[in-house]
Scaffold this motif. Sequence first.
Motif, PDB file in Angstrom:
ATOM      1  N   ILE A  96       0.851  -1.190   0.000  1.00 13.68           N
ATOM      2  CA  ILE A  96       0.000   0.000   0.000  1.00 13.68           C
ATOM      3  C   ILE A  96       0.882   1.234   0.000  1.00 13.68           C
ATOM      4  O   ILE A  96       1.819   1.334   0.795  1.00 13.68           O
ATOM      5  CB  ILE A  96      -0.892  -0.019   1.259  1.00 13.68           C
ATOM      6  CG1 ILE A  96      -1.827  -1.210   1.146  1.00 13.68           C
ATOM      7  CG2 ILE A  96      -1.614   1.304   1.451  1.00 13.68           C
ATOM      8  CD1 ILE A  96      -3.082  -1.139   1.900  1.00 13.68           C
ATOM      9  N   ASP A 133      -4.376   0.520  -5.049  1.00 12.06           N
ATOM     10  CA  ASP A 133      -4.116  -0.360  -3.902  1.00 12.06           C
ATOM     11  C   ASP A 133      -5.421  -0.738  -3.208  1.00 12.06           C
ATOM     12  O   ASP A 133      -5.532  -1.815  -2.617  1.00 12.06           O
ATOM     13  CB  ASP A 133      -3.150   0.307  -2.916  1.00 12.06           C
ATOM     14  CG  ASP A 133      -1.824   0.647  -3.588  1.00 12.06           C
ATOM     15  OD1 ASP A 133      -1.626   0.213  -4.743  1.00 12.06           O
ATOM     16  OD2 ASP A 133      -1.005   1.343  -2.981  1.00 12.06           O
ATOM     17  N   CYS A 140      -0.101  -6.053  -5.285  1.00 12.09           N
ATOM     18  CA  CYS A 140       0.215  -4.626  -5.423  1.00 12.09           C
ATOM     19  C   CYS A 140      -0.867  -3.999  -6.288  1.00 12.09           C
ATOM     20  O   CYS A 140      -1.536  -4.697  -7.067  1.00 12.09           O
ATOM     21  CB  CYS A 140       1.543  -4.420  -6.158  1.00 12.09           C
ATOM     22  SG  CYS A 140       2.989  -5.019  -5.284  1.00 12.09           S
TER      23      CYS A 140
END
Length: 263
Positions: free
Chosen positions: A7, A38, A116
């Motif tokens: 994040i 994210d 991701c």
Amino acid sequence: MRMIVCIKQVPAAASASIDPLTKTIVRTGQKAVTNPFDLHALQLALDLRQQTGGTITGITMGLPAAAAALRDGISRGMDGGVLLSDRTFAGADTLATSYALSRGIEKLGGADLILCGRMATDGDTAQIGPELAQQLGLPHVSDVCQVLEIAEDHLVVRRVWDELEQVLHLPLPAVITVVKSSRTPALPTLSGMLRAKDAVIPVWTAADVGADPERCGLRGSPTQVVRTFAPQARRQAQVLGGDVGTQAQALAQLCREVLREQD
Ligand code: FAD
């Protein structure tokens, strides 16, 4: 299933600005938000946890204030988070960032799946996911929009790439990067916000994660930002006349002139 979501805290788009002297993105005093991609990675992790059980841990590298992005994730359903924050990490390019994150992930004991966002809305390189996979020696798929099948040792994922769609079999453990999907990311819940407020976020230094200082921050960054600037918007319309061939030649000439101007 153990999942780790990377994040990043980014400047809110409307308030991003560039320091005219240092030519870097002004981060202090700016409203910061969780990178929108994210939130989609986190949503996918939440959906997978619902199917298989397990845990979701967030990891971020940044200034101490970046802990807010982890608390935001916890308020949306993440189980916990760790912050990598140390002067040694400052000035990191993507290689040094992915190295630091890989060390943090190893200290967490690894995961079955590392998620991701597709890219960060400030750095915009979309390099961290693939680099992280390389640093950890794991397979990866970028631009995942859907997980079609999940098993203990593999995933079947759908990936979109411009006009192309692929369905891929991915052995676990692995890294994926996630695009924005039609699924709206979960909003913070009241109980989540209370958990986030009380959550203890460990802050790890380079030494804590056993990172080599030579591979961290500015020292570990082979790329250097020469100049950062907001491009000046110019509008100049020209209508090209004649038949298609004449228009094409005139257009090619205009392109040559623009390229010469930029040299
Ligand atoms: P992308 O690759 O576009 O991000 C993809 C995904 O990776 C994100 O959605 C997220 O899931 C994950 N991710 C990315 N970054 C992080 C993170 N930090 N923590 C957790 N997950 C992450 N930035 C600074 O703030 N200070 C500096 O001093 C600085 N110096 C730089 C110097 C150089 C020479 C260069 C090239 C860059 C520098 N940067 C600096 C920018 C920094 O390299 C990027 O912010 C970082 O490497 C991530 O790249 P990106 O934003 O393009 O991420």
